[in-house]
Structures are given as structure tokens and as C-alpha cells.
Design an enzyme around this catalytic site. Structure first.
Site, mmCIF file in Angstrom:
data_model
loop_
_atom_site.group_PDB
_atom_site.id
_atom_site.type_symbol
_atom_site.label_atom_id
_atom_site.label_comp_id
_atom_site.label_asym_id
_atom_site.label_seq_id
_atom_site.Cartn_x
_atom_site.Cartn_y
_atom_site.Cartn_z
ATOM 1 N N LYS A 115 -26.190 -22.755 -33.274
ATOM 2 C CA LYS A 115 -27.007 -21.537 -33.208
ATOM 3 C C LYS A 115 -26.311 -20.367 -33.909
ATOM 4 O O LYS A 115 -26.960 -19.549 -34.550
ATOM 5 C CB LYS A 115 -27.313 -21.165 -31.757
ATOM 6 N N LYS A 197 -32.363 -35.445 -36.261
ATOM 7 C CA LYS A 197 -33.309 -35.797 -35.206
ATOM 8 C C LYS A 197 -34.607 -35.024 -35.394
ATOM 9 O O LYS A 197 -34.647 -33.994 -36.044
ATOM 10 C CB LYS A 197 -32.695 -35.481 -33.848
ATOM 11 N N LYS A 200 -38.000 -29.190 -32.942
ATOM 12 C CA LYS A 200 -39.028 -28.162 -32.987
ATOM 13 C C LYS A 200 -38.775 -27.167 -34.102
ATOM 14 O O LYS A 200 -39.687 -26.576 -34.635
ATOM 15 C CB LYS A 200 -39.060 -27.392 -31.659
HETATM 16 P P1 TYM Z 1 -35.340 -29.067 -25.475
HETATM 17 O O1 TYM Z 1 -36.457 -28.141 -25.134
HETATM 18 O O2 TYM Z 1 -34.664 -28.874 -26.796
HETATM 19 O O3 TYM Z 1 -35.833 -30.569 -25.430
HETATM 20 C C1 TYM Z 1 -36.521 -31.084 -24.302
HETATM 21 C C2 TYM Z 1 -36.125 -32.532 -24.090
HETATM 22 O O4 TYM Z 1 -36.445 -33.332 -25.233
HETATM 23 C C3 TYM Z 1 -35.300 -34.061 -25.650
HETATM 24 N N1 TYM Z 1 -35.320 -34.207 -27.118
HETATM 25 C C4 TYM Z 1 -35.142 -35.371 -27.766
HETATM 26 N N2 TYM Z 1 -34.893 -36.610 -27.312
HETATM 27 C C5 TYM Z 1 -34.776 -37.600 -28.224
HETATM 28 N N3 TYM Z 1 -34.900 -37.407 -29.573
HETATM 29 C C6 TYM Z 1 -35.157 -36.174 -30.077
HETATM 30 N N4 TYM Z 1 -35.303 -36.013 -31.393
HETATM 31 C C7 TYM Z 1 -35.262 -35.081 -29.154
HETATM 32 N N5 TYM Z 1 -35.497 -33.749 -29.294
HETATM 33 C C8 TYM Z 1 -35.521 -33.234 -28.042
HETATM 34 C C9 TYM Z 1 -34.114 -33.233 -25.198
HETATM 35 O O5 TYM Z 1 -32.953 -34.021 -25.078
HETATM 36 C C10 TYM Z 1 -34.607 -32.714 -23.856
HETATM 37 O O6 TYM Z 1 -34.426 -33.697 -22.863
HETATM 38 N N6 TYM Z 1 -31.478 -27.240 -22.901
HETATM 39 C C11 TYM Z 1 -32.696 -28.035 -22.784
HETATM 40 C C12 TYM Z 1 -33.685 -27.505 -21.764
HETATM 41 C C13 TYM Z 1 -33.164 -27.368 -20.377
HETATM 42 C C14 TYM Z 1 -32.798 -28.408 -19.483
HETATM 43 C C15 TYM Z 1 -32.410 -27.779 -18.276
HETATM 44 C C16 TYM Z 1 -32.760 -29.787 -19.610
HETATM 45 C C17 TYM Z 1 -32.995 -26.202 -19.708
HETATM 46 N N7 TYM Z 1 -32.530 -26.432 -18.448
HETATM 47 C C18 TYM Z 1 -31.983 -28.525 -17.178
HETATM 48 C C19 TYM Z 1 -32.327 -30.533 -18.496
HETATM 49 C C20 TYM Z 1 -31.953 -29.899 -17.312
HETATM 50 C C21 TYM Z 1 -33.383 -28.051 -24.131
HETATM 51 O O7 TYM Z 1 -33.223 -27.154 -24.903
HETATM 52 O O8 TYM Z 1 -34.258 -29.078 -24.310
#
Ligand code: TYM
Length: 334
Positions: A115, A197, A200
Site C-alpha cells: 500500500k 492474483k 479488486k
Molecule cells: P479482502 O476484502 O481483500 O478479501 C476478502 C476475502 O477474499 C479473499 N481473496 C482471495 N482468495 C483467493 N484468491 C484471490 N485472488 C483472492 N482475493 C481475495 C481474501 O483472502 C479474503 O478472505 N483484510 C481482509 C478483510 C478483513 C478480515 C477481517 C478477514 C477484515 N477483518 C477479519 C478475516 C478476518 C481483506 O482485505 O480481505
């Protein structure tokens, strides 16, 4: 004896549309886990403020993420489906955990360094302590399992460290949280451009969204990088070809996969046909989710009710944990 169900917690940031990576890395597991465990699934709206301080589109995005989760099979009557900002206890625990998190370890976090590279003009303290807030989300419900994709592995390791540090200093309150996936390994869904990967924020054409219409899905899949095919039987696949097979394994039938594996190994593969097939299988997979999500999004009364129900369950669990936390920390003066 009353066998207590293990507790599950996870979250998704409302920074855009859900994509196939979110589905196969996270949401697919949520849907299965809600049948077996006590589950807390959240829209991480506070986390999105670390990179998206403009809140104009937040409401719409929160509604969309909730709708898409429900369309994928999440049931607000089985799991607690809620918004992070509705659970004020999160901020309190985040504050306490911040005193147990060190600047050095936070600065070394891979997502933080990414970031900083992407937005050198907005390196705020919230971004630095992002993993602390995430740890607070998780241990606030005393969760043991956290269904996430591979990219969240380091955040989970940090959450474990913070939980253990708290327990050592103040007494045992938290179980150790662990990243979870049905299957052996955490999932990483690759992008269609053969690099990195699905995500978004990066290359939009390389990401398949659960909201993409049929033509868009076909177009994106057809654009995936290929080459003129292997010249030696049974040769190793280059990354971008491996990725196409990887995506096929997510949505296509075993027969389809076997056919193209065979064609590849015999050097007769036609990538145009393969991508056409993959496009159709993706359309079959995504269309029902997209249509269902649209229906839910157009029903604000239902969404409001779901959110309220979720917030109530999450707050109840959070209040109970915070009683224990304040007690353990000695913040009880009367
Ligand atoms: P975020 O919003 O980036 O993604 C949400 C979930 O999707 C998974 N993910 C993927 N898995 C496999 N391949 C991909 N290309 C891929 N892109 C995204 C992420 O691993 C995630 O599970 N920090 C977290 C949000 C969060 C969170 C939490 C997660 C906030 N508090 C507490 C677990 C527990 C995040 O930014 O996810």
C-alpha cells in the site's frame, strides 16, 4: 457435557464488486461453515477507510457486498452477517491491542509495504495498524477458524501473535485463530492475465466479478494470455497456461478438464476452444449469483433486517468478550 461449537469469523472489504477470488478463497467456505459452526461474517467497512476515505459510495458498496454474500448462499439466519462499524467494541479492543503491537513488525507487513508503494501520499496510521484492527475483529468473537484466501496468511499469523501476547500478559482470554480452508491449502485464484492474483484493485480485465454480465465474462476469458501451444508431449505448462487450467478446475466438469489436459499433453490443444468452453462454464457459474444478488440489492428492507439481526448477534458476542478483556486487564475499578 454441552459440546460448544467452534467459532468462525471472517470479513470482506466493501471496496468494490466481489470477484471469483473472493468467492473461492472465502465465501464458498463461509457457506459450508455456517452449517457446522457458530459464524460471524462481516463487511469490513472500517478497514476500507484506510485506503478509501471518501465515503460517498460506501453505503452502496456495503449493500452490494451483503447482497452478493447472500446470493452465494450465506444465510443471515444461520450466520451473523454484519457491518464492522456496527460493533463499537471492535474499536475498544483495537485500542488495547495497539499497545501490544510493535511498529517494527507492522512496518514489515507485506500488505502495508504494498500500500505504501501504491499510495505514497496516504500512509496513515490506520494503514500501519490494519492487521491490529483485523486481529480485533477476529478475537472479539474468540474465533478459532478464519476462512480466508492465501493473501491473508500473514495477517492471520499476526492475529495469532497479538492474541497470544494478550494472553501472556493479562491471562487466557483468546483461543488461537487460524486461517481455514476446506481442503489442504489456502486458495489463491490467479488473474486472467497470468500474473498475480485476481483482485479488486488491479487489472479490471483480468478479474471476473460476480456482477459481470455474460458478454463481459466471455470477453475477459477470451482475452486471457495463451501461446501457440506445446511442441513436446507432456511438457510443463507456463504460468499463464497453468492459470487457465486452474480457473477451469474451479468451474468446469472433470470430463472437460480431462479432455484439455489430454489435448495439452498430446500437443493438440486449441486454446481458442478451451477459452470458449471456460467462458461458457464461467457464465453458467456466475449468472445465477449475479441475478440473485440483483434481486436482493433491490430489496433494502430485507437488507436492513439482515444487517440488524447480524449486528445484534455480533454485539452480544462482542460484549461478552469485552467483559472478560476488561476483567483480565484489571480495568474494573468498582
Ligand atoms: P479482502 O476484502 O481483500 O478479501 C476478502 C476475502 O477474499 C479473499 N481473496 C482471495 N482468495 C483467493 N484468491 C484471490 N485472488 C483472492 N482475493 C481475495 C481474501 O483472502 C479474503 O478472505 N483484510 C481482509 C478483510 C478483513 C478480515 C477481517 C478477514 C477484515 N477483518 C477479519 C478475516 C478476518 C481483506 O482485505 O480481505
Amino acid at each position: 457435557m454441552d459440546m460448544q461449537k467452534k467459532i468462525v469469523m471472517s470479513g470482506i472489504r466493501p471496496t468494490g464488486f466481489l470477484h471469483l477470488g473472493n468467492y473461492f478463497g472465502a465465501v464458498r467456505n463461509y457457506v459450508r461453515m455456517q452449517e457446522e459452526f457458530e459464524c460471524y461474517f462481516m463487511v469490513a467497512d472500517l478497514h476500507s477507510l484506510t485506503t478509501h476515505p471518501d465515503t460517498k459510495e460506501l453505503k452502496e458498496n456495503v449493500h452490494r457486498v451483503l447482497s452478493e454474500n447472500i446470493a452465494c448462499g450465506l444465510d443471515p439466519d444461520k450466520a451473523a452477517l454484519f457491518c464492522q462499524s456496527h460493533v463499537y467494541e471492535t474499536s475498544e479492543l483495537y485500542l488495547y491491542l495497539n499497545m501490544l503491537a510493535y511498529k517494527g513488525e507492522l512496518e514489515k507487513t507485506v500488505t502495508f509495504k504494498d500500500k505504501v508503494r501504491q499510495h505514497p501520499e496516504n500512509v496513515n496510521a490506520g494503514l500501519l495498524t490494519y492487521p491490529v484492527l483485523q486481529a480485533a475483529d477476529i478475537i472479539l468473537h474468540r474465533a478459532s477458524y478464519v476462512p480466508v484466501g492465501k493473501d491473508q496468511e500473514q495477517h492471520l499469523e499476526m492475529a495469532r501473535n497479538f492474541a497470544n501476547r494478550f494472553n501472556h500478559r493479562y491471562g487466557d482470554v483468546f483461543p488461537e485463530p487460524h486461517a481455514f480452508n476446506y481442503g489442504d491449502e489456502l486458495v489463491k485464484v490467479p488473474g486472467l492475465d497470468g500474473t498475480g492474483k485476481m483482485s479488486k484493485s488491479e487489472n479490471q480485465m483480468a478479474t471476473l466479478y460476480l456482477s459481470d454480465d455474460d458478454e463481459m465474462i466471455r470477453k475477459k476469458v477470451m482475452k486471457a494470455k495463451t501461446d501457440s501451444g506445446p511442441t513436446e508431449p507432456n511438457s510443463t505448462k507456463p504460468d499463464y497456461i497453468e492459470n487457465i487450467f486452474g480457473l477451469m478446475k474451479l468451474v468446469s466438469s472433470v470430463e472437460t478438464i480431462a479432455k484439455y489436459e489430454g489435448d495439452y499433453n498430446n500437443c493438440v490443444i486449441r486454446y481458442g476452444d478451451m477459452k470458449k468452453q471456460l467462458g461458457e462454464d464461467m457464465v453458467q457459474f456466475i449468472t445465477p449469483i449475479r441475478e440473485k444478488a440483483e434481486g436482493i440489492r433491490n430489496n433494502p428492507a430485507y437488507l436492513k433486517e439482515a444487517m440488524e439481526k447480524g449486528a445484534e448477534k455480533a454485539r452480544k458476542s462482542a460484549r461478552a468478550t469485552m467483559e472478560l478483556v476488561r476483567q483480565a486487564m484489571g480495568l474494573n475499578y468498582f
